[in-house]
Motif scaffolding. Structure first.
Motif, short mmCIF file in Angstrom:
data_model
loop_
_atom_site.label_atom_id
_atom_site.label_comp_id
_atom_site.label_asym_id
_atom_site.label_seq_id
_atom_site.Cartn_x
_atom_site.Cartn_y
_atom_site.Cartn_z
N UNK A 1 7.73 -5.50 9.50
CA UNK A 1 8.31 -5.92 8.23
C UNK A 1 7.22 -6.11 7.19
N UNK A 2 7.43 -5.55 6.02
CA UNK A 2 6.47 -5.72 4.93
C UNK A 2 5.29 -4.79 5.02
N UNK A 3 5.21 -4.03 6.07
CA UNK A 3 4.07 -3.14 6.27
C UNK A 3 4.39 -1.76 5.74
N UNK A 4 3.37 -0.97 5.35
CA UNK A 4 3.57 0.41 4.95
C UNK A 4 2.66 1.32 5.77
N UNK A 5 3.04 2.57 5.83
CA UNK A 5 2.21 3.59 6.46
C UNK A 5 1.93 4.65 5.40
N UNK A 6 0.68 5.01 5.24
CA UNK A 6 0.34 5.99 4.21
C UNK A 6 -0.46 7.13 4.82
N UNK A 7 -0.44 8.22 4.08
CA UNK A 7 -1.16 9.42 4.49
C UNK A 7 -2.53 9.38 3.85
N UNK A 8 -3.53 9.81 4.56
CA UNK A 8 -4.87 9.86 4.01
C UNK A 8 -5.17 11.26 3.50
N UNK A 9 -6.20 11.34 2.64
CA UNK A 9 -6.64 12.65 2.19
C UNK A 9 -7.05 13.48 3.39
N UNK A 10 -7.75 12.86 4.27
CA UNK A 10 -8.12 13.51 5.53
C UNK A 10 -7.88 12.52 6.65
N UNK A 11 -7.40 13.02 7.76
CA UNK A 11 -7.25 12.13 8.88
C UNK A 11 -5.81 11.73 9.11
N UNK A 12 -5.62 10.90 10.12
CA UNK A 12 -4.26 10.55 10.54
C UNK A 12 -3.61 9.52 9.60
N UNK A 13 -2.35 9.26 9.85
CA UNK A 13 -1.63 8.23 9.11
C UNK A 13 -2.22 6.88 9.48
N UNK A 14 -2.17 5.97 8.51
CA UNK A 14 -2.69 4.63 8.77
C UNK A 14 -1.74 3.59 8.19
N UNK A 15 -1.75 2.42 8.83
CA UNK A 15 -1.02 1.30 8.26
C UNK A 15 -1.78 0.81 7.04
N UNK A 16 -1.03 0.27 6.10
CA UNK A 16 -1.67 -0.23 4.88
C UNK A 16 -0.96 -1.49 4.43
N UNK A 17 -1.73 -2.59 4.36
CA UNK A 17 -1.20 -3.85 3.87
C UNK A 17 -2.33 -4.85 3.84
N UNK A 18 -2.39 -5.78 2.92
CA UNK A 18 -1.50 -5.79 1.75
C UNK A 18 -2.01 -4.85 0.67
N UNK A 19 -1.19 -4.55 -0.29
CA UNK A 19 -1.58 -3.66 -1.39
C UNK A 19 -1.55 -4.43 -2.70
N UNK A 20 -2.61 -4.29 -3.45
CA UNK A 20 -2.71 -4.98 -4.74
C UNK A 20 -2.50 -3.98 -5.87
N UNK A 21 -1.68 -4.30 -6.84
CA UNK A 21 -1.51 -3.38 -7.98
C UNK A 21 -2.76 -3.38 -8.84
N UNK A 22 -2.90 -2.34 -9.65
CA UNK A 22 -4.08 -2.22 -10.50
C UNK A 22 -4.12 -3.36 -11.51
N UNK A 23 -5.32 -3.90 -11.74
CA UNK A 23 -5.47 -4.98 -12.70
C UNK A 23 -5.55 -4.48 -14.12
N UNK A 24 -6.32 -3.38 -14.27
CA UNK A 24 -6.48 -2.81 -15.60
C UNK A 24 -6.73 -1.32 -15.44
N UNK A 25 -6.09 -0.53 -16.30
CA UNK A 25 -6.29 0.92 -16.27
C UNK A 25 -6.44 1.41 -17.70
N UNK A 26 -7.43 2.26 -17.89
CA UNK A 26 -7.69 2.72 -19.25
C UNK A 26 -8.12 4.18 -19.23
N UNK A 27 -7.47 4.97 -20.10
CA UNK A 27 -7.85 6.37 -20.27
C UNK A 27 -8.26 6.62 -21.70
N UNK A 28 -8.41 7.89 -22.07
CA UNK A 28 -8.79 8.21 -23.44
C UNK A 28 -7.74 7.74 -24.44
N UNK A 29 -6.49 7.66 -23.99
CA UNK A 29 -5.42 7.26 -24.91
C UNK A 29 -5.32 5.76 -25.05
N UNK A 30 -6.07 5.03 -24.22
CA UNK A 30 -6.01 3.57 -24.33
C UNK A 30 -5.56 2.94 -23.03
#
Lengths: 547, 143
Positions: free
Chosen positions: A235-264
């Motif tokens: 419960x509450x756990x996720x499984x994600x695919x990696x760029x390379x390699x096997x599937x892995x469990x992933x938890x906890x996950x933190x959302x991005x704090x700040x994101x900035x591109x050329x548009x702001x």
């Protein structure tokens, strides 16, 4: 190999929007135009007015016919009528009828106004429905003409996989998008629910899982297998695919704090996988021109962290792909034949242009400089996918982490960026379909054990044509909410060369794709910029746009 | 029934159905509307001349001319069919066609046939054979 030759030959290609040839488009345009023109004459609104004799000088001249009602019930119907104000007479050409509507006399007739009980006028104008219907018709014809001239912008490619039914049906995955020839046959794995938070799924106790596989473009799909990979999770756990390699469990996950591109600042767009994607228009002079997106996280506890990106390609790589086919033109067949004999060399040559476009490079910034972590390159513009890149060793003391995402401007749509703690490796259970039903052209379904056998048999292939659709049923080994599901599809597909593309054949430009890919991308930039806005508009109006 | 264009020179009154109670109530009579007076409706049915008190009628269904709604249906149908050529765009162009077609059909259908409440019947007299009122010597025997 078990090709289902009879399956291919005996199938009548069901009616499919995507298999409609240009001639049928022209027929529809002609029919619509004919209906529009005839409707303008046939669809009318008639405004009837009656007026006493005292109003004879103000009768509406737009009324083609003037009806004059006598007190005794007789009726005079006139056309080419006129009013003589001085003589107080109304005259014209017509007929005089009795109260029982028997014709009494015909010809040039007149009546003194004082003998009249009532005048009647009828003014005919175009019906109010003509304007909106004409507007929709013109827009519709415009779109038909555009799609006939630019079929690659309007229609998708590679097998598409849907969950749900009817109005709830949603595109969730594309199969082997880059496998455009037998030599490039590949196994593709896509997450069904890239959203990293899904309470609805977590509470699902069913064990039946179904998806619909469609061939929605001018292509032949050769599908070797379709399986669902079931990765059980707590419960509450996720499984994600990696760029390379096997599937892995992933938890906890933190959302991005700040994101900035050329548009702001784009932090709000990237905090959750909600379909609101971050995207920028392409460069007008170089489709491979790069841009940077910086994302910052508060440093979470944990030593093993991974960056999880929920993203998909924009329509730009698709444009480059189809333009390449058009430039190669009639030489595509011989080229594919040579490629089949020397797949490695062909792949190396073809990879150059895709390397120029590139994926999403991920760099970790710290006080000592920056370190390249890897690149995410998931093909396909229709379905988002979630992929994790491990961060590796982290700077010793830092309250935050900043990563730079570098990519070709306009080539990627990013829905979410999050930082997760990488858990143990997960070995999923691969589930074959339990049964397969083929959808008929009338919308009904029929179980297809032959198709099931072809998908399950070693070396088997299910060949599908434009318009084909299959529903695949899987029996899960656990409750739906207790697992993360992934689609594993293997095969390749063959594009059908469209006649309009042959007109674009240009051997010199085609050679440039392989010899000077960067130059080729610069040369294609103006053409793409001309249609980019229209492509985006069509895309966001389509069922493939996120809901 | 005449077309919209031909209704301008049609010499008969509109075809009406007189309803009791409401628009879906029992039909009292149907036929050509001859005239409307403040308290009566005069109708020529297939077999006889009829005078009906306005107070006995809830309203009338009246057919003025051919609405052309069938043409609207055909137009919308072809338009909806044409969306198969729109690829991805079909997801929005098809619902637009369906909505526009449905509304247009409803509007156009109302052009030809409409329901008039008893309280507004006097406004409808212009569609009678004798909008000026029933002539004194009009034969009222069965026809």
């Amino acid at each position: 190999m078990l090709y289902r030759g009879t399956h291919l030959q005996s199938r009548a290609v069901g009616f499919s929007p995507k298999s409609m040839p240009a001639a049928a488009s022209l027929t529809l345009i002609a029919a619509l135009t004919a209906i529009l023109l005839s409707s303008c004459a046939a669809l009318r609104h008639v405004d009837r007015k009656v007026a006493p004799p005292s109003m004879f000088q103000r009768l509406d001249p737009r009324s083609i016919y003037l009806k004059v009602h006598y007190p005794d019930g007789r009726l005079l119907v006139l056309h080419d009528w006129r009013v003589d104000s001085e003589a107080r007479v109304v005259a014209g050409i017509g007929a005089l009828l009795s109260a029982t509507r028997d014709t009494l006399t015909r010809g040039e007739l007149s009546v003194p106004v004082d003998s009249v009980a009532l005048f009647e006028t009828n003014v005919s104008t175009p019906s109010p429905v003509i304007a909106p219907l004409t507007l929709v018709t013109v827009a519709s014809i415009g779109l038909t003409v555009y799609c006939a001239a630019h079929p690659k912008e309007c229609f998708g490619s590679c097998p598409t996989f849907y969950l749900g039914e009817g109005d709830d049906e949603r595109l969730r995955a594309e199969g082997f998008s880059s496998s455009v020839m037998p030599a490039l046959e590949a196994t593709d794995i896509d997450a069904f629910e890239p959203e990293l938070l899904s309470d609805r799924v977590a509470s699902d106790r069913t064990r039946d899982f179904e998806l619909t596989m469609r061939n929605e473009a001018y292509e032949t799909h050769v599908v070797r297998s379709v399986r669902v990979l079931v990765a059980e999770r707590a419960a509450g756990e996720r499984v994600v695919r990696q760029v390379r390699g096997p599937l892995r469990r992933a938890l906890p996950c933190a959302p991005v704090g700040r994101a900035r591109g050329d548009e702001g600042d784009v932090t709000a767009l990237l905090r959750s996988a909600d379909g609101h994607e971050r995207w920028t228009p392409s460069d007008s002079t170089d489709l491979a021109a790069r841009e940077d997106l910086r994302v910052t996280f508060a440093r979470p506890t944990g030593d093993s962290l991974g960056l999880v990106l929920v993203s998909r390609q924009s329509l730009l790589p698709t444009f480059v792909f189809y333009e390449s086919l058009a430039l190669i033109g009639s030489k595509l067949g011989p080229l594919l034949a040579r490629a089949a004999n020397d797949a490695d060399a062909f792949q190396a040559a073809a990879r150059q242009i895709w390397d120029e476009l590139g994926g999403i490079e991920v760099w970790l910034e710290n006080s000592d400089g920056e370190r390249r972590l890897g690149s995410i390159f998931e093909t396909g513009p229709l379905a988002t996918d979630a992929v994790m890149i491990p961060l590796g060793p982290l700077p010793a003391s830092s309250d935050s982490l900043t990563l730079r995402l570098r990519m070709a401007r306009g080539a990627w749509r990013i829905d979410q960026v999050s930082l997760c703690e990488i858990g143990p490796v997960v070995t999923p259970i691969a589930v074959e379909p339990e049964w397969v039903a083929r959808q008929r052209s009338d919308g009904s379904e029929v179980r297809d054990p032959d198709a099931l056998e072809l998908l399950r048999a070693e070396g088997g292939s299910l060949v599908t044509l434009p318009g084909d659709a299959y529903r695949l049923h899987f029996a899960l080994p656990c409750a739906r909410g207790e697992a993360e599901l992934f689609l594993e599809s293997r095969g390749y597909y063959l594009e059908w060369m469209r006649e309009p593309w042959l007109a674009d054949e240009d051997p010199a430009a085609a050679a440039r794709l392989f010899l000077d890919p960067r130059g080729a991308l610069k040369a294609l930039a103006p053409k793409f910029k001309r249609i980019e806005a229209e492509q985006e508009r069509i895309f966001w109006a389509s069922k493939y746009a996120p809901r | 029934m005449p077309t919209a264009e031909n209704s301008a020179r049609d010499v008969h009154g509109a075809w009406v159905e007189l309803r009791r109670e409401d628009r879906f109530g029992a039909v009292i009579a149907d036929g050509e509307l001859l005239a409307v007076s403040p308290d009566s409706l005069f109708v020529q049915t297939r077999s006889r001349f009829l005078a009906v008190a306005v107070s006995d009628v809830a309203g009338i269904w009246a057919a003025r001319y051919q609405s052309g709604a069938t043409l609207v249906t055909a137009w919308s149908l072809f338009g909806a069919l044409s969306t198969v050529t729109h690829g991805y765009g079909m997801a929005i162009s098809l619902p637009v066609w369906i909505l526009t077609g449905a509304v247009s059909y409803s509007v156009q259908e109302h052009e030809g046939t409409l329901y008039v409440e008893a309280s507004e019947v006097s406004e409808f007299r212009k569609y009678a054979r004798f909008p000026q009122g029933l002539p004194e010597r009009f034969p009222r025997a069965a026809r």
